[in-house]
Scaffold this active site. Structure first.
Site, PDB file in Angstrom:
ATOM      1  CG  ASN A 169       0.244   3.812   8.218  1.00 20.60           C
ATOM      2  OD1 ASN A 169       0.181   3.769   9.337  1.00 20.60           O
ATOM      3  ND2 ASN A 169       0.522   2.481   7.756  1.00 20.60           N
ATOM      4  CE  LYS A 184      -1.360  -0.757   5.306  1.00 17.51           C
ATOM      5  NZ  LYS A 184      -0.459  -2.073   4.864  1.00 17.51           N
ATOM      6  CG  HIS A 200      -2.193  -5.969  11.827  1.00 13.68           C
ATOM      7  ND1 HIS A 200      -0.420  -5.380  12.304  1.00 13.68           N
ATOM      8  CD2 HIS A 200      -1.426  -4.994  10.598  1.00 13.68           C
ATOM      9  CE1 HIS A 200       0.726  -4.768  12.185  1.00 13.68           C
ATOM     10  NE2 HIS A 200      -0.066  -4.482  11.170  1.00 13.68           N
TER      11      HIS A 200
END
Length: 340
Positions: free
Chosen positions: A234, A211, A280
């Site tokens: 981010n 990403k 995660h």
């Protein structure tokens, strides 16, 4: 209310009080309108129209208290407008405390943005080093473990702080116990974007892998194409540190699952989900929940928006199959031509 109230008072008092009634309306609206305008200037959240509504509410006390006299209308309008304004001040400003937990780049940017908007910021972090850095940048610290949550409007939680799994952070627990909403800095960004309706465009990119590269390339391609671009989220700068909204600007945002989870108002003009692989899971519980959070980037796409989704894995293929528009859906996959 005026056409109803004036005849009613005329019958009660036995004389024509239209002039007095009109005076009360005008004065009450002026008194409370001026107060509302002043509050709007200093505290952004209280509008001028709200002040006018407060003025209309002053009608009955001004008329009944004054028994149809101009002096009574003036006094009653002023007194009730003052009372209504005091209540509005308490309700809208007394509850404008906003807690910020997690004082990294996004937390410090959120604290500054909230303070600029008129909120009283209660900022904290578990680590002394982060608190020291925030204080050095002008952030006022307040230990949230001893905060009165009844006066706090929202908790802005840093994306690195556990919201649910494996165990909610103590600040999130306290906020939820007090029925205080828990959001992220990206939620503040999208709320302000919707409020200003500036015409700025937003591209959101997420995925387990790739990403950051895709976000950087997307921003570069737009810049080469002659469009002003703001890159962040981010990657690079926190969203609340990006340039002000403008009609010509396109925001290209990389968002992690943690950020998406804290952004219920996320509304992009174009959104891309590259892939989903187990990651995660200590924070999201299951791979299914992790994938579902990623898929939220498509929830509020407009009719002229575009959803780009990689379909090399089973989770993304299922998400792509479930997308129903009315926006365009473009599937991408290794070894296959890109749809245009």
């Amino acid at each position: 209310h005026y056409p109803l109230v004036a005849p009613m008072l005329q019958r009660i008092l036995g004389r024509d009080v239209r002039l007095v009634t009109a005076t009360a309306f005008v004065l009450a609206a002026v008194f409370a309108g001026a107060a509302g305008f002043t509050l709007a200037i200093y505290y952004g959240g209280v509008s001028f129209s709200m002040g006018l509504m407060l003025g209309l509410k002053a009608l009955f006390a001004s008329m009944i208290g004054g028994f149809g006299t101009i002096a009574g209308a003036v006094a009653g309008a002023f007194v009730l407008a003052a009372l209504e304004t005091a209540w509005t001040t308490f309700f809208y400003i007394g509850y404008r405390d906003v807690a910020v937990f997690g004082l990294g780049l996004s937390g410090i940017a959120a604290a500054h943005a909230l303070a600029t908007g008129g909120a009283r910021v209660l900022a904290w972090d578990d680590t002394q080093a982060s608190r020291d850095e925030a204080a050095a940048q002008g952030v006022t610290l307040h230990d949230l473990s001893s905060a009165d949550w009844s006066s706090i409007a929202a908790l802005v939680l840093a994306p690195g702080i556990p919201l649910t799994d494996p165990e909610p952070h103590w600040s999130a627990k306290q906020a939820r116990e007090a029925c205080v909403e828990v959001i992220g800095d990206t939620e503040l960004f999208f709320r302000e974007l919707a409020k200003e309706d500036s015409g700025a465009k937003v591209v959101v990119i997420t995925g387990t892998n790739g990403k950051s590269t895709t976000t950087t390339l997307t921003a570069h391609l737009l810049q080469v194409g002659g469009r002003p671009v703001a890159l962040g989220g981010n990657i690079g700068r926190a969203v609340l540190d990006l340039p002000q909204f403008s009609p010509s600007l396109t925001y290209v945002l990389e968002l992690s699952t943690f950020q998406i989870d804290l952004t219920p108002s996320l509304a992009a003009d174009a959104a891309a989900l590259l892939n989903v692989t187990p990651d995660h899971l200590d924070r999201h519980g299951t791979i299914e929940n992790y994938a579902a959070i990623k898929a939220r980037i498509f929830d509020r796409l407009p009719a002229d928006g575009t959803a780009v989704i990689g379909v090399d894995d089973d989770y993304c293929r299922a998400i792509a199959d479930a997308l129903r528009g009315p926006y365009a859906v473009k599937r991408i996959a290794v070894g296959h031509p890109v749809e245009t």
